[in-house]
Motif scaffolding. Structure first.
Motif, PDB file in Angstrom:
ATOM      1  N   GLY A 134     -25.132 -45.821  18.411  1.00 20.17           N
ATOM      2  CA  GLY A 134     -25.800 -44.539  18.215  1.00 20.17           C
ATOM      3  C   GLY A 134     -26.117 -44.356  16.756  1.00 20.17           C
ATOM      4  O   GLY A 134     -26.014 -45.292  15.961  1.00 20.17           O
ATOM      5  N   GLY A 135     -26.493 -43.151  16.422  1.00 19.07           N
ATOM      6  CA  GLY A 135     -26.841 -42.875  15.041  1.00 19.07           C
ATOM      7  C   GLY A 135     -26.864 -41.390  14.768  1.00 19.07           C
ATOM      8  O   GLY A 135     -26.504 -40.577  15.620  1.00 19.07           O
ATOM      9  N   ILE A 136     -27.306 -41.063  13.585  1.00 25.14           N
ATOM     10  CA  ILE A 136     -27.519 -39.676  13.163  1.00 25.14           C
ATOM     11  C   ILE A 136     -29.018 -39.513  12.973  1.00 25.14           C
ATOM     12  O   ILE A 136     -29.667 -40.348  12.335  1.00 25.14           O
ATOM     13  N   CYS A 137     -29.590 -38.467  13.513  1.00 26.00           N
ATOM     14  CA  CYS A 137     -31.028 -38.233  13.460  1.00 26.00           C
ATOM     15  C   CYS A 137     -31.537 -38.286  12.020  1.00 26.00           C
ATOM     16  O   CYS A 137     -30.965 -37.669  11.116  1.00 26.00           O
ATOM     17  N   ALA A 138     -32.616 -39.046  11.836  1.00 29.58           N
ATOM     18  CA  ALA A 138     -33.211 -39.224  10.511  1.00 29.58           C
ATOM     19  C   ALA A 138     -34.154 -38.098  10.119  1.00 29.58           C
ATOM     20  O   ALA A 138     -34.658 -38.077   8.993  1.00 29.58           O
ATOM     21  N   ALA A 139     -34.408 -37.158  11.012  1.00 26.48           N
ATOM     22  CA  ALA A 139     -35.307 -36.045  10.697  1.00 26.48           C
ATOM     23  C   ALA A 139     -34.654 -35.111   9.676  1.00 26.48           C
ATOM     24  O   ALA A 139     -33.451 -34.847   9.734  1.00 26.48           O
ATOM     25  N   ASP A 140     -35.476 -34.626   8.742  1.00 21.35           N
ATOM     26  CA  ASP A 140     -34.980 -33.673   7.752  1.00 21.35           C
ATOM     27  C   ASP A 140     -34.356 -32.477   8.450  1.00 21.35           C
ATOM     28  O   ASP A 140     -34.890 -31.960   9.433  1.00 21.35           O
ATOM     29  N   ARG A 161     -38.964 -34.893  19.978  1.00 23.37           N
ATOM     30  CA  ARG A 161     -39.402 -33.759  19.171  1.00 23.37           C
ATOM     31  C   ARG A 161     -39.133 -34.005  17.685  1.00 23.37           C
ATOM     32  O   ARG A 161     -40.010 -33.792  16.837  1.00 23.37           O
ATOM     33  N   CYS A 162     -37.913 -34.463  17.358  1.00 25.49           N
ATOM     34  CA  CYS A 162     -37.598 -34.749  15.949  1.00 25.49           C
ATOM     35  C   CYS A 162     -38.436 -35.906  15.432  1.00 25.49           C
ATOM     36  O   CYS A 162     -38.894 -35.879  14.280  1.00 25.49           O
ATOM     37  N   ALA A 163     -38.673 -36.929  16.245  1.00 27.14           N
ATOM     38  CA  ALA A 163     -39.496 -38.061  15.819  1.00 27.14           C
ATOM     39  C   ALA A 163     -40.916 -37.602  15.510  1.00 27.14           C
ATOM     40  O   ALA A 163     -41.503 -37.996  14.493  1.00 27.14           O
ATOM     41  N   THR A 164     -41.460 -36.746  16.351  1.00 28.50           N
ATOM     42  CA  THR A 164     -42.815 -36.236  16.140  1.00 28.50           C
ATOM     43  C   THR A 164     -42.883 -35.394  14.877  1.00 28.50           C
ATOM     44  O   THR A 164     -43.800 -35.547  14.070  1.00 28.50           O
ATOM     45  N   ARG A 165     -41.905 -34.511  14.688  1.00 26.14           N
ATOM     46  CA  ARG A 165     -41.890 -33.679  13.473  1.00 26.14           C
ATOM     47  C   ARG A 165     -41.843 -34.551  12.223  1.00 26.14           C
ATOM     48  O   ARG A 165     -42.535 -34.285  11.241  1.00 26.14           O
ATOM     49  N   ALA A 166     -41.016 -35.605  12.260  1.00 27.94           N
ATOM     50  CA  ALA A 166     -40.907 -36.493  11.099  1.00 27.94           C
ATOM     51  C   ALA A 166     -42.215 -37.250  10.860  1.00 27.94           C
ATOM     52  O   ALA A 166     -42.642 -37.393   9.708  1.00 27.94           O
ATOM     53  N   ARG A 167     -42.862 -37.715  11.929  1.00 25.40           N
ATOM     54  CA  ARG A 167     -44.143 -38.420  11.759  1.00 25.40           C
ATOM     55  C   ARG A 167     -45.221 -37.493  11.214  1.00 25.40           C
ATOM     56  O   ARG A 167     -45.999 -37.868  10.332  1.00 25.40           O
ATOM     57  N   VAL A 168     -45.280 -36.258  11.721  1.00 31.63           N
ATOM     58  CA  VAL A 168     -46.279 -35.297  11.246  1.00 31.63           C
ATOM     59  C   VAL A 168     -46.023 -34.970   9.770  1.00 31.63           C
ATOM     60  O   VAL A 168     -46.953 -34.936   8.961  1.00 31.63           O
ATOM     61  N   ALA A 169     -44.762 -34.764   9.413  1.00 33.75           N
ATOM     62  CA  ALA A 169     -44.437 -34.464   8.008  1.00 33.75           C
ATOM     63  C   ALA A 169     -44.813 -35.638   7.106  1.00 33.75           C
ATOM     64  O   ALA A 169     -45.376 -35.435   6.022  1.00 33.75           O
ATOM     65  N   ALA A 170     -44.536 -36.863   7.538  1.00 30.13           N
ATOM     66  CA  ALA A 170     -44.894 -38.042   6.738  1.00 30.13           C
ATOM     67  C   ALA A 170     -46.409 -38.159   6.609  1.00 30.13           C
ATOM     68  O   ALA A 170     -46.923 -38.486   5.531  1.00 30.13           O
ATOM     69  N   HIS A 171     -47.119 -37.888   7.702  1.00 30.63           N
ATOM     70  CA  HIS A 171     -48.582 -37.944   7.667  1.00 30.63           C
ATOM     71  C   HIS A 171     -49.134 -36.903   6.684  1.00 30.63           C
ATOM     72  O   HIS A 171     -50.023 -37.208   5.880  1.00 30.63           O
ATOM     73  N   ARG A 172     -48.616 -35.698   6.725  1.00 32.77           N
ATOM     74  CA  ARG A 172     -49.082 -34.637   5.817  1.00 32.77           C
ATOM     75  C   ARG A 172     -48.785 -35.002   4.366  1.00 32.77           C
ATOM     76  O   ARG A 172     -49.611 -34.751   3.487  1.00 32.77           O
ATOM     77  N   ARG A 173     -47.614 -35.581   4.118  1.00 38.49           N
ATOM     78  CA  ARG A 173     -47.288 -35.992   2.742  1.00 38.49           C
ATOM     79  C   ARG A 173     -48.254 -37.067   2.264  1.00 38.49           C
ATOM     80  O   ARG A 173     -48.665 -37.083   1.117  1.00 38.49           O
ATOM     81  N   SER A 174     -48.643 -37.977   3.149  1.00 34.40           N
ATOM     82  CA  SER A 174     -49.535 -39.078   2.747  1.00 34.40           C
ATOM     83  C   SER A 174     -50.953 -38.602   2.508  1.00 34.40           C
ATOM     84  O   SER A 174     -51.716 -39.260   1.817  1.00 34.40           O
ATOM     85  N   ARG A 175     -51.324 -37.460   3.058  1.00 31.33           N
ATOM     86  CA  ARG A 175     -52.698 -36.943   2.924  1.00 31.33           C
ATOM     87  C   ARG A 175     -52.863 -36.013   1.730  1.00 31.33           C
ATOM     88  O   ARG A 175     -53.958 -35.592   1.432  1.00 31.33           O
ATOM     89  N   ARG A 176     -51.760 -35.649   1.085  1.00 29.46           N
ATOM     90  CA  ARG A 176     -51.843 -34.751  -0.070  1.00 29.46           C
ATOM     91  C   ARG A 176     -52.500 -35.461  -1.234  1.00 29.46           C
ATOM     92  O   ARG A 176     -52.213 -36.623  -1.512  1.00 29.46           O
ATOM     93  N   PRO A 177     -53.340 -34.729  -1.963  1.00 25.66           N
ATOM     94  CA  PRO A 177     -53.941 -35.323  -3.166  1.00 25.66           C
ATOM     95  C   PRO A 177     -52.851 -35.547  -4.216  1.00 25.66           C
ATOM     96  O   PRO A 177     -51.925 -34.763  -4.340  1.00 25.66           O
ATOM     97  N   ARG A 178     -53.032 -36.583  -4.965  1.00 28.57           N
ATOM     98  CA  ARG A 178     -52.021 -36.899  -6.003  1.00 28.57           C
ATOM     99  C   ARG A 178     -52.530 -36.566  -7.352  1.00 28.57           C
ATOM    100  O   ARG A 178     -53.570 -36.545  -7.758  1.00 28.57           O
TER     101      ARG A 178
END
Length: 178
Positions: A134-140, A161-178
């Motif tokens: 098993g493990g501990i959920c990697a979602a923030d 649900r946690c996997a989707t939230r983490a993927r959406v958050a990662a996608h949003r972070r990658s789309r932010r202008p730098r």
């Protein structure tokens, strides 16, 4: 004393108990999780049992939090060395199907039963799948323990649900202008 489920069931039961035991659970809260996971009543659970289970829960959480299979194995072996007795078959006087126990006796402390039944189940899963049980959920902000039921890549999240939230958050972070 409750019976023991198949290994994955016992690990999922422990994961759900850890969530409930992380706080101020009542006898009813813990009983509900046990019944939800197929434990047959009647079993006598007291407030002292719940407190003892709450006190040993961090030992199980350490196994779920292990960063690798060897680390999980080290923690499982230590847990079994501290708390388990030689495995034995029991049916609790014919009230349950035959199953393995590694605690002192059928009427032993619930905290000992939780540690030994989960440790034994985790050992079976590692031996079968050659990976962490098993493990501990990697979602923030989640941190929920989960059973990894095998097949495919090792899980990183407690739920879709946690996997989707983490993927959406990662996608949003990658789309932010730098």
């Amino acid at each position: 004393m409750p019976g023991d489920a198949m290994p994955f069931d016992a690990i999922a039961r422990a994961a759900d108990l850890l969530v409930v035991l992380d706080g101020s659970p009542t006898v009813g809260d813990v009983t509900a999780v046990l019944v939800e996971h197929g434990e047959r009543e009647p079993f006598e659970l007291t407030a002292d049992d719940v407190e003892a289970m709450r006190m040993v829960a961090p030992q199980l959480r350490e196994v779920f939090a292990a960063p690798s299979t060897p680390a999980a194995v080290e923690r499982i072996n230590a847990l079994l060395a501290r708390h388990a007795t030689p495995p034995r078959l029991t049916s609790h006087g014919g009230r349950h199907p035959w199953h393995l126990h590694a605690d002192r006796d059928d009427d032993g402390p619930m905290a000992e039963w939780l540690l030994t039944s989960t440790g034994l189940a985790m050992a079976f899963v590692v031996a079968q799948w050659q990976r962490r049980p098993g493990g501990i959920c990697a979602a923030d902000r989640c941190g929920r323990p989960f059973a990894d039921t095998g097949g495919g890549s090792p899980r990183r999240f407690c739920s879709p649900r946690c996997a989707t939230r983490a993927r959406v958050a990662a996608h949003r972070r990658s789309r932010r202008p730098r």
